[in-house]
Design an enzyme around this catalytic site. Structure first.
Site, short mmCIF file in Angstrom:
data_model
loop_
_atom_site.label_atom_id
_atom_site.label_comp_id
_atom_site.label_asym_id
_atom_site.label_seq_id
_atom_site.Cartn_x
_atom_site.Cartn_y
_atom_site.Cartn_z
N GLY A 185 27.76 -4.84 -95.16
CA GLY A 185 26.66 -3.89 -95.25
C GLY A 185 26.28 -3.56 -96.68
O GLY A 185 26.87 -4.07 -97.64
N ASP A 186 25.29 -2.70 -96.81
CA ASP A 186 24.74 -2.35 -98.11
C ASP A 186 25.26 -0.98 -98.54
O ASP A 186 26.45 -0.71 -98.42
CB ASP A 186 23.21 -2.39 -98.04
CG ASP A 186 22.57 -2.67 -99.40
OD1 ASP A 186 22.54 -1.73 -100.22
OD2 ASP A 186 22.09 -3.79 -99.63
N ALA A 216 25.78 5.19 -89.32
CA ALA A 216 25.92 3.91 -90.02
C ALA A 216 27.24 3.25 -89.65
O ALA A 216 28.25 3.94 -89.42
CB ALA A 216 25.85 4.12 -91.53
N CYS A 257 21.46 1.79 -96.41
CA CYS A 257 21.78 0.49 -95.82
C CYS A 257 20.78 -0.58 -96.25
O CYS A 257 20.60 -1.60 -95.58
CB CYS A 257 21.84 0.58 -94.29
SG CYS A 257 23.07 1.78 -93.74
N GLY A 295 29.77 -0.02 -90.95
CA GLY A 295 30.08 -1.09 -91.90
C GLY A 295 31.55 -1.40 -91.79
O GLY A 295 32.38 -0.52 -91.97
N GLY A 328 34.48 1.36 -90.96
CA GLY A 328 34.12 1.80 -89.62
C GLY A 328 32.73 2.40 -89.53
O GLY A 328 31.74 1.77 -89.84
N TYR A 386 25.95 6.73 -97.69
CA TYR A 386 26.43 8.01 -98.22
C TYR A 386 27.41 8.62 -97.25
O TYR A 386 27.22 8.56 -96.03
CB TYR A 386 25.24 8.96 -98.43
CG TYR A 386 25.64 10.42 -98.51
CD1 TYR A 386 26.17 10.95 -99.67
CD2 TYR A 386 25.47 11.27 -97.41
CE1 TYR A 386 26.55 12.29 -99.73
CE2 TYR A 386 25.84 12.59 -97.46
CZ TYR A 386 26.38 13.10 -98.63
OH TYR A 386 26.77 14.42 -98.68
#
Length: 235
Positions: A92-93, A163, A194, A165, A176, A96
């Site tokens: 992923g990117d 989110a 993301c 990841g 997670g 926060y």
């Protein structure tokens, strides 16, 4: 060999680096047992999985496939808003983490659970979708993206509430999910969440117009995760 169990820990509020180091330790322990069992079939040891819940102080994390330009602020501004930044080894990117957000780190032997990485991520999403449904929030998946979203088919309205990841090596998971409960969403203004520049973020508090009981969400989401992954929990 007896099937292993999962140890659940609620770490309350802890520094990101401290929990990352702890994850690495637990991950290494699970992998070591897997390697032992592969090489010692007459002396098999049960796998102990782990599930961690935590809130972090303000922090931005960038996955290994991420682009640092998606962090829109410099180091000086990070200090001004009392936040830190880490490049990490999940997929992923950028995302926060902060107070009011529930972060979950499952360290699971996916092989033992009979899961592919794709199915594992799907199950994480499903546990969150079912949890949100208990609050009357209709959420869903978005084609081509991980995580849990709202209004994915409404132009200009799609927004992410959770989110995901992960990292998986030797079919053992790390990192997670992050579910925005009472999160200060202004911190997302400093990133392209993301990697997306055309989609928003939201929280349970924003959607329902009231503060949400964090412990209540923890209890409910834990129950969903145990059911969906068929975990034998040992607290």
């Amino acid at each position: 060999m007896d099937k292993g169990y999962t140890v659940f820990e609620d770490l309350a509020v802890k520094d990101y680096q401290e929990v990352w180091d702890y994850q690495e330790q637990l991950f290494a322990e699970v992998v070591d047992v897997k390697l032992h069992n592969r090489d010692n079939t007459s002396d098999l040891k049960p796998i102990t999985n782990h599930l961690l819940f935590v809130e972090h102080p303000h922090v931005y994390t960038l996955g290994k496939s991420g682009v640092q330009n998606n962090l829109l602020i410099n180091e000086q501004f990070l200090k001004q808003i009392n936040a830190t930044f880490y490049k990490i080894n999940r997929g992923g990117d950028i995302t926060y983490h902060g107070p009011g957000q529930l972060v979950g780190y499952p360290i699971l032997d996916l092989e033992e659970l009979g899961l592919t990485v794709k199915t594992y991520i799907h199950n994480l999403e499903e546990a969150i979708i079912q949890t949100l449904a208990e609050y009357g929030i209709k959420s869903e998946r978005l084609d081509g993206a991980t995580g849990v979203w709202l209004d994915t088919t409404v132009p200009g309205k799609s927004r992410k509430i959770s989110a995901i990841g992960v990292k998986a090596s030797r079919y053992v998971s790390m990192h997670g999910f992050a579910l925005n409960i009472n999160t200060d969403l202004s911190y997302f203004n400093h990133i392209n969440p993301c990697g997306f520049v055309d989609k928003g973020v939201t929280s349970m508090e924003k959607e329902l117009g009231r503060k949400i009981d964090m412990q209540e969400v923890k209890d409910l989401l834990l129950k969903k995760l145990v059911e969906i992954f068929n975990l034998q929990l040992n607290k």
